[in-house]
Design an enzyme around this catalytic site. Sequence first.
Site, PDB file in Angstrom:
ATOM      1  N   HIS A 284       1.224   3.425   1.661  1.00  0.00           N
ATOM      2  CA  HIS A 284       0.125   3.959   2.467  1.00  0.00           C
ATOM      3  C   HIS A 284      -0.055   3.120   3.733  1.00  0.00           C
ATOM      4  CE1 HIS A 284      -4.152   5.610   2.772  1.00  0.00           C
ATOM      5  NE2 HIS A 284      -4.157   4.607   3.628  1.00  0.00           N
ATOM      6  N   GLU A 285      -0.101   1.802   3.559  1.00  0.00           N
ATOM      7  CA  GLU A 285      -0.303   0.921   4.715  1.00  0.00           C
ATOM      8  C   GLU A 285       0.942   0.842   5.587  1.00  0.00           C
ATOM      9  OE1 GLU A 285      -3.182  -0.236   5.650  1.00  0.00           O
ATOM     10  OE2 GLU A 285      -3.992   0.808   3.913  1.00  0.00           O
TER      11      GLU A 285
ATOM     12  N   HIS B 225       0.865   3.520   8.108  1.00  0.00           N
ATOM     13  CA  HIS B 225       0.044   3.175   9.274  1.00  0.00           C
ATOM     14  C   HIS B 225       0.832   2.305  10.254  1.00  0.00           C
ATOM     15  CE1 HIS B 225      -3.703   4.895   7.970  1.00  0.00           C
ATOM     16  NE2 HIS B 225      -3.773   4.158   6.884  1.00  0.00           N
TER      17      HIS B 225
END
Length: 383
Positions: free
Chosen positions: A67-68, A71
Amino acid sequence: MSGSVRVGRVLGVPLRMHWSVPVLIVLLAYGLGRETLPAWTPGRTGTVYALASVVGAVLLMGSLLLHEAAHAVAARRKGVSVEDVTLWALGGMTKMGRPRTAGVAFWVAVVGPLTSLVIGGAALGVGIGVHALTGWGVPTAVLIWLGWANLLLGVFNLLPASPLDGGRVVQAAVWWRTGDRERADRAAGRSGQILGVALIALGWISFLRGNTGGLWLSLIGLFMVIIANAERQRAGVNTALRGVRVADAMSAPVAAGADWLTVGRFIDDVAAHSRHSVMPVLDFEGQPSGAVQLRALAAVPTEARETQRVRDVATPLSRCTVAEPGELLSEVLERARPGGGGMPVLVVDHGQLEGIVTMHDVNRLFQLHGLGITTAPPESTRP
């Protein structure tokens, strides 16, 4: 984020882990192994449940990391600098520079939850496939649990409150509609404070009713309130510094000394007459080569001060924050955050030292803004 330690790198970006992550893993594994799996797949041994719960918890943490990472990749592709990735109680936080446009901010914010939703859908699909081939069992249960956990993570992160990704989406939307980035930052921070307080209250009510998980919910709410408050304060600083150039804030002239001087000579000739705790040092050509702190000078043993050069205890220029007089102060302060060059800012024009900007200078401008004074002329001396 305070309370975190560096544990490695991901995609070339430093990876940090907050102290809440091991606690989260233990809680996830405990809940999965003691409650969820025995209820979904009864009749297995405690060893099977324990191993499956650890695997499930580790897979979920890997999902948070993806998820990170999404980003970070999206930010880099859009030209936004990425400082580090920190895993913590709410999943993770990617520390990066400020996007240049609302569209970039929106995409960088939304790609994380989308990644979690994709992972969740994939895990559910694989779990259903395993069930069709082998029947309902522990591997199927772990995959289904992982899928629903990622779907919940994706939806939760889309809540319109900072520091959740949904708060960043709100921030980008307000920025796009109003053209005011600081107003957007304040709106996202305010929503984060409201949601954080609500989570704290719900957590306590749940705990008082006998659900110990309510304490964790309250802790998450507390984290949200603290971070959202910090972001609102930063937005206030950016508003106060809007349009302010580095030259308007810097202290000049500033005491500086040659980096080839001995520590003892530098203390006598420069530090003793400086009004700052950090002083620039200059090379043989008179150009800045770094900065030295008073505490670094004080750490040199007395008997070594007449032989050791000040350059040996100074921070080299490559690790300092350097700015030109005409740059916007708010943009320079983004580079000066912890993890960057830090403070003070060395102001250099065509290789020559013009002055420095300290936190005292920034705080003074912020206080002047509070008095309704929006322009601060440069000072010739430091009071």
